[in-house]
Design a protein around this motif. Structure first.
Motif, PDB file in Angstrom:
ATOM      1  N   ASN A 178       0.820  -1.210   0.000  1.00  0.00           N
ATOM      2  CA  ASN A 178       0.000   0.000   0.000  1.00  0.00           C
ATOM      3  C   ASN A 178       0.857   1.265   0.000  1.00  0.00           C
ATOM      4  N   ILE A 179       1.400   1.607  -1.175  1.00  0.00           N
ATOM      5  CA  ILE A 179       2.203   2.814  -1.327  1.00  0.00           C
ATOM      6  C   ILE A 179       1.328   3.965  -1.805  1.00  0.00           C
ATOM      7  N   ASP A 180       0.617   3.751  -2.889  1.00  0.00           N
ATOM      8  CA  ASP A 180      -0.355   4.720  -3.393  1.00  0.00           C
ATOM      9  C   ASP A 180      -1.754   4.148  -3.165  1.00  0.00           C
ATOM     10  N   ILE A 181      -2.579   4.861  -2.420  1.00  0.00           N
ATOM     11  CA  ILE A 181      -3.868   4.309  -2.004  1.00  0.00           C
ATOM     12  C   ILE A 181      -4.783   4.022  -3.188  1.00  0.00           C
ATOM     13  N   ASP A 182      -4.732   4.854  -4.228  1.00  0.00           N
ATOM     14  CA  ASP A 182      -5.598   4.632  -5.390  1.00  0.00           C
ATOM     15  C   ASP A 182      -5.202   3.345  -6.124  1.00  0.00           C
ATOM     16  N   ASP A 183      -3.904   3.183  -6.357  1.00  0.00           N
ATOM     17  CA  ASP A 183      -3.423   1.969  -7.019  1.00  0.00           C
ATOM     18  C   ASP A 183      -3.681   0.742  -6.154  1.00  0.00           C
ATOM     19  N   SER A 184      -3.477   0.910  -4.855  1.00  0.00           N
ATOM     20  CA  SER A 184      -3.671  -0.215  -3.933  1.00  0.00           C
ATOM     21  C   SER A 184      -5.125  -0.662  -3.910  1.00  0.00           C
ATOM     22  N   TYR A 185      -6.042   0.308  -3.921  1.00  0.00           N
ATOM     23  CA  TYR A 185      -7.456  -0.065  -3.913  1.00  0.00           C
ATOM     24  C   TYR A 185      -7.829  -0.851  -5.167  1.00  0.00           C
ATOM     25  N   ILE A 186      -7.385  -0.393  -6.327  1.00  0.00           N
ATOM     26  CA  ILE A 186      -7.701  -1.095  -7.575  1.00  0.00           C
ATOM     27  C   ILE A 186      -7.177  -2.530  -7.523  1.00  0.00           C
ATOM     28  N   GLU A 187      -5.958  -2.680  -7.040  1.00  0.00           N
ATOM     29  CA  GLU A 187      -5.366  -4.018  -6.936  1.00  0.00           C
ATOM     30  C   GLU A 187      -6.160  -4.894  -5.962  1.00  0.00           C
ATOM     31  N   PHE A 188      -6.525  -4.304  -4.826  1.00  0.00           N
ATOM     32  CA  PHE A 188      -7.300  -5.007  -3.803  1.00  0.00           C
ATOM     33  C   PHE A 188      -8.672  -5.403  -4.342  1.00  0.00           C
ATOM     34  N   ARG A 189      -9.386  -4.428  -4.917  1.00  0.00           N
ATOM     35  CA  ARG A 189     -10.735  -4.675  -5.446  1.00  0.00           C
ATOM     36  C   ARG A 189     -10.719  -5.746  -6.532  1.00  0.00           C
ATOM     37  N   ASP A 190      -9.788  -5.622  -7.468  1.00  0.00           N
ATOM     38  CA  ASP A 190      -9.745  -6.573  -8.585  1.00  0.00           C
ATOM     39  C   ASP A 190      -9.462  -7.994  -8.100  1.00  0.00           C
ATOM     40  N   PHE A 191      -8.594  -8.113  -7.117  1.00  0.00           N
ATOM     41  CA  PHE A 191      -8.299  -9.444  -6.573  1.00  0.00           C
ATOM     42  C   PHE A 191      -9.540 -10.037  -5.907  1.00  0.00           C
ATOM     43  N   VAL A 192     -10.207  -9.248  -5.072  1.00  0.00           N
ATOM     44  CA  VAL A 192     -11.384  -9.732  -4.349  1.00  0.00           C
ATOM     45  C   VAL A 192     -12.499 -10.112  -5.317  1.00  0.00           C
ATOM     46  N   VAL A 193     -12.782  -9.247  -6.285  1.00  0.00           N
ATOM     47  CA  VAL A 193     -13.839  -9.529  -7.252  1.00  0.00           C
ATOM     48  C   VAL A 193     -13.516 -10.794  -8.042  1.00  0.00           C
ATOM     49  N   ASP A 194     -12.262 -10.958  -8.423  1.00  0.00           N
ATOM     50  CA  ASP A 194     -11.855 -12.152  -9.160  1.00  0.00           C
ATOM     51  C   ASP A 194     -12.082 -13.411  -8.339  1.00  0.00           C
ATOM     52  N   GLU A 195     -11.760 -13.338  -7.051  1.00  0.00           N
ATOM     53  CA  GLU A 195     -11.981 -14.496  -6.171  1.00  0.00           C
ATOM     54  C   GLU A 195     -13.467 -14.812  -6.046  1.00  0.00           C
ATOM     55  N   LEU A 196     -14.298 -13.786  -5.961  1.00  0.00           N
ATOM     56  CA  LEU A 196     -15.740 -14.004  -5.856  1.00  0.00           C
ATOM     57  C   LEU A 196     -16.309 -14.566  -7.158  1.00  0.00           C
ATOM     58  N   LYS A 197     -15.782 -14.125  -8.292  1.00  0.00           N
ATOM     59  CA  LYS A 197     -16.218 -14.660  -9.588  1.00  0.00           C
ATOM     60  C   LYS A 197     -15.888 -16.144  -9.684  1.00  0.00           C
ATOM     61  N   LYS A 198     -14.736 -16.534  -9.150  1.00  0.00           N
ATOM     62  CA  LYS A 198     -14.364 -17.955  -9.138  1.00  0.00           C
ATOM     63  C   LYS A 198     -15.375 -18.769  -8.335  1.00  0.00           C
ATOM     64  N   GLN A 199     -15.849 -18.178  -7.237  1.00  0.00           N
ATOM     65  CA  GLN A 199     -16.849 -18.871  -6.423  1.00  0.00           C
ATOM     66  C   GLN A 199     -18.177 -18.977  -7.167  1.00  0.00           C
ATOM     67  N   GLU A 200     -18.540 -17.903  -7.866  1.00  0.00           N
ATOM     68  CA  GLU A 200     -19.772 -17.933  -8.660  1.00  0.00           C
ATOM     69  C   GLU A 200     -19.720 -19.054  -9.694  1.00  0.00           C
ATOM     70  N   ALA A 201     -18.562 -19.239 -10.294  1.00  0.00           N
ATOM     71  CA  ALA A 201     -18.403 -20.284 -11.308  1.00  0.00           C
ATOM     72  C   ALA A 201     -18.617 -21.673 -10.720  1.00  0.00           C
ATOM     73  N   LYS A 202     -18.476 -21.768  -9.395  1.00  0.00           N
ATOM     74  CA  LYS A 202     -18.679 -23.055  -8.718  1.00  0.00           C
ATOM     75  C   LYS A 202     -20.084 -23.170  -8.141  1.00  0.00           C
TER      76      LYS A 202
END
Length: 210
Positions: A178-202
């Motif tokens: 977490n160096i730049d909060i804007d970049d960090s949020y995008i990285e955090f959000r994209d990872f979480v959403v991707d993990e949830l999409k994987k669950q939806e696929a199951k």
């Protein structure tokens, strides 16, 4: 702790760990703002006194030491941790309430709690929020003006251990530097959403809208 069997229905819980002042609250606020119907925050219990801007039942459930001991003895918590003489804990009821609302439960917990949750069958998504440097962390904590010099130094000392734990290979599924909060949020959000999409696929139902 006898809560090793805590079978959860629905989406996997999301655990966010990181030193106090590392920017976790900002990441979570942005996530809730962007996905207001998807996530629910598990409000922890604590024996520490509330700060000036904190409300009981909103920021924490503030309880005395004796009440906390009784709740632990009654096996009401999934995990507990001790910091600076105070006990913190995630109650089973808090997590169940969020799940019953059909939301992804988010837990903001210490490394002690992470280790305990790993021993349950909750199968959480584990994210570590890593601050730029200890000096940056100190600056952020001083800006809060909510710590005495003694508690500040304790938090900084604890942060060194937390960071070592957080950066150790295998302890987390994702590390956010977490160096730049804007970049960090995008990285955090994209990872979480991707993990949830994987669950939806199951076949797991994820609540994205009202």
């Amino acid at each position: 702790m006898s809560s090793s069997k805590f079978l959860v229905n629905g989406p996997r819980p999301l655990v966010l760990c990181g030193p106090s002042g590392s920017g976790k609250s900002t990441l979570l606020k942005r996530l809730f703002d962007e996905f207001p119907y998807t996530f629910g925050f598990s409000i922890s219990h604590t024996t520490r006194a509330p700060r000036a801007n904190e409300l009981n039942g909103v920021h924490y459930h503030f309880v005395d030491h004796q009440t906390m001991k009784e709740k632990i003895a009654n096996d009401e918590f999934i995990e507990t941790a001790v910091f600076s003489g105070n006990t913190y804990g995630t109650s089973k009821a808090a997590v169940r309430d969020i799940q019953q609302a059909g939301k992804v439960c988010i837990l903001d917990i210490e490394p002690q709690g992470v280790e305990q949750i790993k021993k349950t069958d909750m199968n959480p998504i584990l994210v570590f929020n890593n601050p730029p440097t200890i000096k940056d962390l100190e600056i952020r904590l001083r800006k809060r003006q909510s710590e005495t010099e003694e508690t500040l130094q304790k938090r900084l000392a604890a942060a060194v251990d937390e960071i070592a734990y957080g950066l150790k290979a295998g302890n987390f599924h994702k590390i956010i530097n977490n160096i730049d909060i804007d970049d960090s949020y995008i990285e955090f959000r994209d990872f979480v959403v991707d993990e949830l999409k994987k669950q939806e696929a199951k076949g797991v139902t994820i609540r994205w809208e009202q």
